[in-house]
Scaffold this motif. Structure first.
Motif, PDB file in Angstrom:
ATOM      1  N   GLY A   1       0.820  -1.186   0.025  1.00 22.76           N
ATOM      2  CA  GLY A   1      -0.084  -0.091  -0.007  1.00 22.76           C
ATOM      3  C   GLY A   1       0.783   1.348  -0.023  1.00 22.76           C
ATOM      4  O   GLY A   1       0.840   2.175  -0.623  1.00 22.76           O
ATOM      5  N   VAL A   2       1.804   1.427   0.662  1.00 27.14           N
ATOM      6  CA  VAL A   2       2.653   2.535   0.866  1.00 27.14           C
ATOM      7  C   VAL A   2       3.697   2.612  -0.338  1.00 27.14           C
ATOM      8  O   VAL A   2       3.574   3.787  -0.698  1.00 27.14           O
ATOM      9  CB  VAL A   2       3.599   2.199   2.137  1.00 27.14           C
ATOM     10  CG1 VAL A   2       4.538   3.374   2.270  1.00 27.14           C
ATOM     11  CG2 VAL A   2       2.825   2.422   3.621  1.00 27.14           C
ATOM     12  N   SER A   3       4.118   1.656  -0.837  1.00 26.46           N
ATOM     13  CA  SER A   3       4.773   1.823  -2.148  1.00 26.46           C
ATOM     14  C   SER A   3       3.920   2.258  -3.330  1.00 26.46           C
ATOM     15  O   SER A   3       4.529   3.299  -4.049  1.00 26.46           O
ATOM     16  CB  SER A   3       5.524   0.299  -2.502  1.00 26.46           C
ATOM     17  OG  SER A   3       6.172  -0.174  -1.405  1.00 26.46           O
ATOM     18  N   LEU A   4       2.617   1.876  -3.478  1.00 31.76           N
ATOM     19  CA  LEU A   4       1.837   2.404  -4.344  1.00 31.76           C
ATOM     20  C   LEU A   4       1.383   3.769  -4.078  1.00 31.76           C
ATOM     21  O   LEU A   4       1.434   4.342  -5.257  1.00 31.76           O
ATOM     22  CB  LEU A   4       0.722   1.259  -4.522  1.00 31.76           C
ATOM     23  CG  LEU A   4       0.687  -0.106  -5.194  1.00 31.76           C
ATOM     24  CD1 LEU A   4      -0.572  -1.060  -4.974  1.00 31.76           C
ATOM     25  CD2 LEU A   4       1.359  -0.029  -6.495  1.00 31.76           C
TER      26      LEU A   4
ATOM     27  N   LEU B   1      -4.827   1.992  -1.907  1.00 31.82           N
ATOM     28  CA  LEU B   1      -5.742   0.953  -0.612  1.00 31.82           C
ATOM     29  C   LEU B   1      -6.448   0.143  -0.952  1.00 31.82           C
ATOM     30  O   LEU B   1      -6.684  -0.795  -0.377  1.00 31.82           O
ATOM     31  CB  LEU B   1      -6.744   2.248  -0.384  1.00 31.82           C
ATOM     32  CG  LEU B   1      -6.427   3.804   0.147  1.00 31.82           C
ATOM     33  CD1 LEU B   1      -7.516   4.574   0.164  1.00 31.82           C
ATOM     34  CD2 LEU B   1      -5.675   3.489   1.499  1.00 31.82           C
ATOM     35  N   VAL B   2      -6.749  -0.148  -2.265  1.00 32.09           N
ATOM     36  CA  VAL B   2      -7.596  -1.413  -2.891  1.00 32.09           C
ATOM     37  C   VAL B   2      -6.456  -2.612  -2.730  1.00 32.09           C
ATOM     38  O   VAL B   2      -6.836  -3.660  -2.232  1.00 32.09           O
ATOM     39  CB  VAL B   2      -7.883  -1.112  -4.239  1.00 32.09           C
ATOM     40  CG1 VAL B   2      -8.353  -2.416  -4.942  1.00 32.09           C
ATOM     41  CG2 VAL B   2      -9.049  -0.055  -4.445  1.00 32.09           C
ATOM     42  N   PHE B   3      -5.186  -2.422  -3.194  1.00 31.09           N
ATOM     43  CA  PHE B   3      -4.329  -3.439  -3.121  1.00 31.09           C
ATOM     44  C   PHE B   3      -3.901  -3.686  -1.874  1.00 31.09           C
ATOM     45  O   PHE B   3      -3.514  -4.964  -1.596  1.00 31.09           O
ATOM     46  CB  PHE B   3      -3.111  -3.115  -4.062  1.00 31.09           C
ATOM     47  CG  PHE B   3      -3.448  -3.567  -5.711  1.00 31.09           C
ATOM     48  CD1 PHE B   3      -3.822  -4.818  -6.103  1.00 31.09           C
ATOM     49  CD2 PHE B   3      -3.504  -2.386  -6.722  1.00 31.09           C
ATOM     50  CE1 PHE B   3      -4.005  -4.948  -7.398  1.00 31.09           C
ATOM     51  CE2 PHE B   3      -3.821  -2.482  -8.039  1.00 31.09           C
ATOM     52  CZ  PHE B   3      -4.178  -3.728  -8.349  1.00 31.09           C
ATOM     53  N   GLN B   4      -3.951  -2.786  -1.049  1.00 33.30           N
ATOM     54  CA  GLN B   4      -3.415  -3.195   0.380  1.00 33.30           C
ATOM     55  C   GLN B   4      -4.521  -3.964   1.112  1.00 33.30           C
ATOM     56  O   GLN B   4      -4.248  -4.899   1.646  1.00 33.30           O
ATOM     57  CB  GLN B   4      -3.188  -1.727   1.128  1.00 33.30           C
ATOM     58  CG  GLN B   4      -2.897  -1.897   2.633  1.00 33.30           C
ATOM     59  CD  GLN B   4      -3.268  -0.850   3.388  1.00 33.30           C
ATOM     60  OE1 GLN B   4      -4.191  -0.069   3.208  1.00 33.30           O
ATOM     61  NE2 GLN B   4      -2.618  -0.813   4.744  1.00 33.30           N
ATOM     62  N   SER B   5      -5.772  -3.729   0.860  1.00 36.27           N
ATOM     63  CA  SER B   5      -6.973  -4.383   1.381  1.00 36.27           C
ATOM     64  C   SER B   5      -6.834  -5.904   0.965  1.00 36.27           C
ATOM     65  O   SER B   5      -7.089  -6.615   1.625  1.00 36.27           O
ATOM     66  CB  SER B   5      -8.105  -3.665   1.207  1.00 36.27           C
ATOM     67  OG  SER B   5      -8.190  -2.360   1.638  1.00 36.27           O
ATOM     68  N   LEU B   6      -6.816  -5.789  -0.269  1.00 40.92           N
ATOM     69  CA  LEU B   6      -6.934  -7.288  -1.077  1.00 40.92           C
ATOM     70  C   LEU B   6      -5.608  -8.095  -0.634  1.00 40.92           C
ATOM     71  O   LEU B   6      -5.875  -9.287  -0.360  1.00 40.92           O
ATOM     72  CB  LEU B   6      -6.817  -7.028  -2.574  1.00 40.92           C
ATOM     73  CG  LEU B   6      -6.841  -8.415  -3.360  1.00 40.92           C
ATOM     74  CD1 LEU B   6      -8.167  -9.313  -2.927  1.00 40.92           C
ATOM     75  CD2 LEU B   6      -6.645  -7.949  -4.796  1.00 40.92           C
TER      76      LEU B   6
END
Length: 487
Positions: free
Chosen positions: A162-165, A175-180
């Motif tokens: 999440g932070v990298s993106l 936020l989407v990829f962090q949650s997934l």
């Protein structure tokens, strides 16, 4: 009196579960601070809308059968496998439905950019089918160390993603990829630590038996999730994504802490009380202990957070988020009482009365929706919407406690007597902290001074008033240390 074995087993479970909840919530809290500084309130507003619908979908996967498996005394591997295949197929159907309605949701909230992100985010419900069984198995044994390990690993990996993106300017996609990633990594970690694999079997008779208990909890959870997100749905539609971002950010600060304490109580109480569900006196003893311990932890934390919220937000999130401070203070009051709600409701679940649980949820939701409707149509203010939650919290405490007078002979007056000392010493603690604002102007110095003084004052007042919860934790911790030393 509680037996030593159950006492130590329960407290060990609470320690591991609290470590998992608090550790994950703390790391997630740090990550959210970093992400909030990199992203805008509008990004969080868009995620909030998407999360609402995925949370509703997850209720069908994670609730009902999961609790039924934990509550059932003679759960077999056949039960676990049957429930898994049923929920897995159901998760595929739910995902297909969410995929199709994504454009409708985007159009309704005037957010055309969330269609594709929402379809990706909704994938998290599929691995959730397996994860719900893994959690049920571990929870039934109160082996919360495995959940601690898997969730700790998942929050680290997903946080890095999440932070990298976010640094790369991906906006809401971060936020989407962090949650997934959080769900996927947690499920994979549990796959290697929980020695259970689904069998190719489906026993509809066993499923029907579990469903007779679980469907009421499923409906109850659906009502609770929908109700909790209803205000966000209204704000997202009536105002804008930035206002929704401030509202949900204010809610998330105290919610992070509540997740640690309330999740611990919920996860440990159900298996502990289910094992002795026929002994109402012992169930009452565990419930009383849980209420006093959880309120002893929750009241001072929420009271302290409300006091330090303004300097905390300015330091951690910068001035662009300062509009969320009043929401933090309101929701600190709301979430302070959540463990009391949980203790009452989990007791009802543990003795197998999910029918009462469902009735309570319906009553509370009618009251809550009425309060929300009045706040929306008569006042037209997101702040009043938040205040309506505070009002319904007080009313809900009395609603949840009502059945336990008959079920386990635990009255309103007894519950008030059990939590009142913790409430009073929390108020005594924050009074000096409030006046520190008049003396110290620097936000960082003020925050540090309030934190140190708050902790010292709470422990000191606990000792001076001979608070039972303080000494219970202290004495039981010594028992565990002595047992480990002797082993």
């Amino acid at each position: 009196m509680e037996t030593d074995a159950l006492k130590i087993q329960t407290l060990k479970g609470m320690i591991w579960k609290f470590s998992e909840r608090f550790g994950v919530s703390f790391i997630q809290f740090i990550l959210q601070i970093i992400l909030a500084r990199l992203l805008s309130p509008s990004d969080y507003g868009m995620l909030s809308i998407m999360i609402i619908f995925t949370n509703l979908a997850n209720v069908f996967i994670q609730n009902g059968f999961n609790t039924a498996l934990i509550q059932k005394k003679d759960t077999s591997d056949n039960d676990y496998s049957s429930v898994f295949w049923l929920t897995f197929v159901f998760s595929l159907l739910i995902y297909a439905f969410l995929f199709l309605i994504a454009p409708i949701i985007a159009n309704f909230y005037s957010m055309p950019n969330i269609i594709f992100p929402f379809r990706v985010l909704a994938l998290m419900i599929i691995p959730g089918a397996l994860n719900s069984i893994q959690i049920a198995i571990v929870s039934k044994k109160m082996d919360f160390k495995k959940i601690f390990t898997s969730n700790f690993l998942s929050i680290i990996v997903s946080g890095i993603i999440g932070v990298s993106l976010a640094f790369l300017g991906m906006g809401v996609w971060a936020l989407v990829f962090q949650s997934l990633a959080n769900v996927v990594v947690s499920t994979l970690a549990m796959w290697f630590t929980v020695k259970w694999r689904p069998q190719y079997t489906m026993d509809f008779h066993r499923v029907k038996e579990l469903f007779s208990f679980g469907w009421k909890l499923l409906v109850s959870s659906l009502l609770e999730t929908l109700y909790q997100d209803l205000s966000s749905l209204v704000i997202g539609r009536k105002y804008n994504s930035s206002t929704l971002g401030f509202y949900n950010r204010g809610k998330q600060f105290p919610q992070f802490i509540t997740t640690a304490v309330n999740g611990t109580v919920q996860s440990v109480m159900l298996p502990a009380m289910s094992s002795i569900q026929d002994d109402k006196q012992r169930v009452k003893q565990i419930m009383r202990r849980s209420i006093t311990l959880s309120s002893y932890l929750m009241f001072p934390i929420m009271a302290g957070l409300a006091i330090v919220s303004e300097p905390l937000v300015k330091i951690l999130l910068t001035d662009k988020w300062v509009s969320c401070v009043p929401y933090i203070q309101i929701f600190c009051f709301v979430f302070a009482f959540y463990p009391v709600h949980t203790c009452n409701l989990q007791t009802i679940n543990a003795i197998g009365r999910s029918d009462i649980f469902l009735k309570l949820e319906v009553i509370k939701k009618i009251i809550g929706i009425a309060a929300l409707s009045i706040s929306v149509f008569c006042f037209d203010s997101p702040m009043i919407i938040a205040l309506s939650s505070a009002l319904t919290t007080v009313i809900s405490c009395f609603v949840n406690a009502f059945p336990n007078k008959k079920l386990i002979n635990y009255s309103y007056l007894e519950q008030i007597k059990d939590i009142l000392p913790n409430f009073v010493i929390s108020i005594l603690m924050i009074i000096p902290l409030y006046f520190l604002k008049e003396i110290i102007s620097n936000s960082l110095v003020l925050l540090l001074a309030q934190l140190v003084m708050g902790i010292v004052l709470y422990i000191l007042i606990s000792i001076l008033t001979k608070n039972k919860s303080f000494y219970y934790v202290f004495d039981t911790a010594l028992d565990i240390i002595k047992k480990k030393t002797n082993d």
